[in-house]
Scaffold this motif. Sequence first.
Motif, mmCIF file in Angstrom:
data_model
loop_
_atom_site.group_PDB
_atom_site.id
_atom_site.type_symbol
_atom_site.label_atom_id
_atom_site.label_comp_id
_atom_site.label_asym_id
_atom_site.label_seq_id
_atom_site.Cartn_x
_atom_site.Cartn_y
_atom_site.Cartn_z
ATOM 1 N N TYR A 413 -61.241 -101.793 -35.593
ATOM 2 C CA TYR A 413 -62.237 -102.586 -36.322
ATOM 3 C C TYR A 413 -62.967 -101.730 -37.357
ATOM 4 O O TYR A 413 -63.125 -102.111 -38.506
ATOM 5 C CB TYR A 413 -63.235 -103.172 -35.323
ATOM 6 N N SER A 416 -60.699 -101.092 -40.134
ATOM 7 C CA SER A 416 -60.494 -102.246 -40.999
ATOM 8 C C SER A 416 -61.712 -102.526 -41.876
ATOM 9 O O SER A 416 -61.583 -102.995 -42.988
ATOM 10 C CB SER A 416 -60.143 -103.467 -40.168
ATOM 11 N N HIS A 417 -62.867 -102.216 -41.356
ATOM 12 C CA HIS A 417 -64.050 -102.526 -42.145
ATOM 13 C C HIS A 417 -64.691 -101.306 -42.789
ATOM 14 O O HIS A 417 -64.768 -101.189 -44.002
ATOM 15 C CB HIS A 417 -65.090 -103.247 -41.282
ATOM 16 N N ASP A 418 -65.031 -100.351 -41.946
ATOM 17 C CA ASP A 418 -65.826 -99.235 -42.445
ATOM 18 C C ASP A 418 -65.041 -98.308 -43.357
ATOM 19 O O ASP A 418 -65.612 -97.665 -44.248
ATOM 20 C CB ASP A 418 -66.434 -98.450 -41.280
ATOM 21 N N LYS A 420 -62.362 -99.393 -45.070
ATOM 22 C CA LYS A 420 -61.897 -100.162 -46.221
ATOM 23 C C LYS A 420 -63.007 -100.416 -47.238
ATOM 24 O O LYS A 420 -62.749 -100.500 -48.442
ATOM 25 C CB LYS A 420 -61.312 -101.494 -45.754
ATOM 26 N N ALA A 421 -64.239 -100.520 -46.725
ATOM 27 C CA ALA A 421 -65.360 -100.815 -47.639
ATOM 28 C C ALA A 421 -65.513 -99.753 -48.733
ATOM 29 O O ALA A 421 -65.508 -100.090 -49.917
ATOM 30 C CB ALA A 421 -66.642 -100.984 -46.843
ATOM 31 N N LEU A 423 -63.282 -97.675 -49.651
ATOM 32 C CA LEU A 423 -62.039 -97.662 -50.412
ATOM 33 C C LEU A 423 -62.100 -98.733 -51.514
ATOM 34 O O LEU A 423 -61.706 -98.509 -52.661
ATOM 35 C CB LEU A 423 -60.888 -97.957 -49.447
ATOM 36 N N ARG A 424 -62.602 -99.872 -51.064
ATOM 37 C CA ARG A 424 -62.712 -100.976 -52.020
ATOM 38 C C ARG A 424 -63.698 -100.617 -53.148
ATOM 39 O O ARG A 424 -63.456 -100.881 -54.324
ATOM 40 C CB ARG A 424 -63.157 -102.227 -51.292
ATOM 41 N N ALA A 425 -64.771 -99.952 -52.734
ATOM 42 C CA ALA A 425 -65.765 -99.536 -53.734
ATOM 43 C C ALA A 425 -65.148 -98.576 -54.724
ATOM 44 O O ALA A 425 -65.311 -98.733 -55.952
ATOM 45 C CB ALA A 425 -66.945 -98.874 -53.015
ATOM 46 N N SER A 427 -62.019 -98.303 -55.478
ATOM 47 C CA SER A 427 -61.068 -99.056 -56.286
ATOM 48 C C SER A 427 -61.782 -99.819 -57.407
ATOM 49 O O SER A 427 -61.407 -99.765 -58.578
ATOM 50 C CB SER A 427 -60.311 -100.020 -55.362
ATOM 51 N N ASP A 460 -54.948 -98.080 -48.626
ATOM 52 C CA ASP A 460 -55.151 -99.436 -48.144
ATOM 53 C C ASP A 460 -53.949 -99.896 -47.316
ATOM 54 O O ASP A 460 -54.095 -100.484 -46.245
ATOM 55 C CB ASP A 460 -55.357 -100.368 -49.355
ATOM 56 N N ASN A 464 -53.837 -100.880 -43.395
ATOM 57 C CA ASN A 464 -53.262 -102.153 -42.949
ATOM 58 C C ASN A 464 -52.153 -101.937 -41.918
ATOM 59 O O ASN A 464 -52.028 -102.695 -40.946
ATOM 60 C CB ASN A 464 -52.703 -102.928 -44.133
#
Lengths: 630, 137
Positions: A413, A416-418, A420-421, A423-425, A427, A460, A464
């Motif tokens: 979890y 998937s969240h901490d 990825k957040a 990473l998304r930022a 990106s 990412d 996944n």
Amino acid sequence: MFKNLTIKTRLTFTLSFLVAFLLGIETLGLWGMSKANDGLKTVYEDNVIPLGQLDHIESLLQQNRLLIAAALVTPTSEIIDNNTAILEKDIEEITKAWEGYMKTYLTPEEEKLASTFAEDQKKFVTEGLRPAIAALRTHEIIEANKIVVEKIRPLYELVKKDIGLLIDIQIDITKQEYKRQQDRYVITRNIFIALIIIALVMVVLISVAVTRVIFRPLEQAVKIANSVTTGDFTQQIDVRSTDEIGQLLQALKEMNDSLVTTVGQLRDSETHVRAMLNNLIEGIITINEYGVIGTFNATAERIFGYTEAEVLNKNVSMLMPVPYRDAHDSYLARYLQTRQKNIIGISREVVGLRKDGTIFPMELAVIETRQGESHIFTGSFRDISARKQAEEQKARLIYELESTQEELKSFAYVVSHDLKAPLRAISALAGWLVHDYSDKFDEKGKEYIDLLIKRVYRMDNLINGILQYSRVGRVKEQSVAVNLDQLVREVIDLLSPPANIVISIENTLPTVLVEPTRIEQVFQNLLFNAIKFMDKPQGEIRIACSSEDQHWKFLIADNGPGIELRHFERIFQLFQTLVPRDRMEGTGVGLSLVKKIVEMYGGKIWLESKVGEGSKFFFTLPKTVIISSN
Amino acid sequence: MRITNKPILLVEDDHVDTMTVIRALKDIRVTNPLVRQENGEEALNYLRDSNNDRPCIILLDLNMPIMNGIEFLQVMKNDDQLKVIPVIVLTTSEEQQDKVKSFNLGVAGYMTKPVDYLQFVEVMRSIDTYWTISEMP
């Protein structure tokens, strides 16, 4: 030979003999009596009668002389007539008596004397009496007197002497005869006494024999039987005869032998049972209805620390800690009254008290058996301290495992969240930099930003992949009947392979009971790899399925680059790739995921490959999860 | 959005994610004002303050400090005043249980934030399109 006869025969024989013997004695007695009777008769007839006859003759002779004398004294005609008549008659009588005497048995001596007497008598009659009678009748008294003096007197003396001698002899003979008869009687009596003594001796002997033959062996048999009763099976039983006693002894011997065999078997059995008891892994204790210990096997000794001698005939409650100790007696009593079972017939966990005072858990099963009126309770038990510890350890391990699992879940979890957040930022920010400040970046700067964004995507994908991998087996979907034929076609559509690659399904695929997402991942990854790594201008991918014993075997074959044998293990490991990621993007999750799913369903996965010619991936699914096949 | 004068409430703790939403809304020319609250508790306070305009839609992150998205939903959906406001979960979590919990609490939609910004813009465009067509209370 006598020994081989039965007692019945022997007794019959002996009694018959006795009866015959007694009959013999009886006969002998009767014979003796008749002999004595005969003797008496002989004495009477041969001795007493002749004696009487002789006496008669003597008295007649005397009367003759007296008659003559009387007639001479008073020679009246009346007296003379009378006396001569009597004389005539007497002479006749004498003759008759003499004839009678002569008829009796006479000894030679008697015969000699008799003939003398007969001659003298004849002379006496003819020369004496007759002339005297004639003279008297003629009343010639002188003549008569002269005859009396000259003839009758001397002749009478002669005759009297003769008859006297005969009488003496007859008396002698009678005496002898009497004595002879007396002797014979004595002999007969003695024989009788001897026979009676013999009979007594025989009775004694027969008694002794009967005692020897019957009672002594019987007593011996009784003694043997008594010994057998008291448990002595070692005695020697000799069977010396074949009679009833012999048969009894034989029967006793066989009984004894049979008992010896049975007792031997029982002892063997007991030894066996005891050996078994002492070699059992389980402890065995028996108690009676009062709780008194009767059996305590070696394992029980080892578990409780007491020796058998220390606990025998003691109350079983000594092996129980308080408060069970106090409750046990009343529990037993209540059970015997109400038959309400608490432990009998079932196995349960209780606690025991060792000699050293430690309390330990044990598993106990009790069965009840009856021996006549008394109840025997047999408890078999084992020390489950180790098992308890193991159980506790297992529980602890399970708890640890569960918390690890929980951590893994939360890890997934967090990933998937901490992860990825940010990473998304990164990106987004990189994207905005390119978009908003494109005029500020030179070529080099743009290349770096491009690489940065690519690495972000790779990361990412990796995240996944981890998530997908960790979800297998953790996140459960409902298993449903999946028509693989249909599913695989959908997967192929979804992958939309390029035109130069032909994917063919060789036979109709079965319907299996699985989680649709998982089986889809299997086919998707295998087909995706086959498409992705295809290096031939005309790609061929084949899908086939065959039915084997307990499972379906699936094949996905391609004519791609093939895989070297040394990589067969590596390709199924997580994050392992054979091609650098820069050249061909890949997470290294796909095959590990496939392997994990196949193995989760109890299947196997393997491959055959020739470098340059292509690879064949095989995997199996057990049929037990299958609903139907087309 | 069909109603353009009402604010969109964004409950989000991450600054860059907030920027992403603002930028995406701007890119797709959504003119509604955006109100941002950093966690569930703040959002509830905002919603319960009668001085504030009631938002036409709530974009809700799940993983937040103090009061997370699920906890916020549990309070809000039990509030008769608030439960009519459509909530769209906008999260990184693809966990099944998060989806199930969210829909059990009556969310109007569940979107995962893509890493790629352009994809994110497409997500926001979908939301806008949908709520432009859909009637709102």
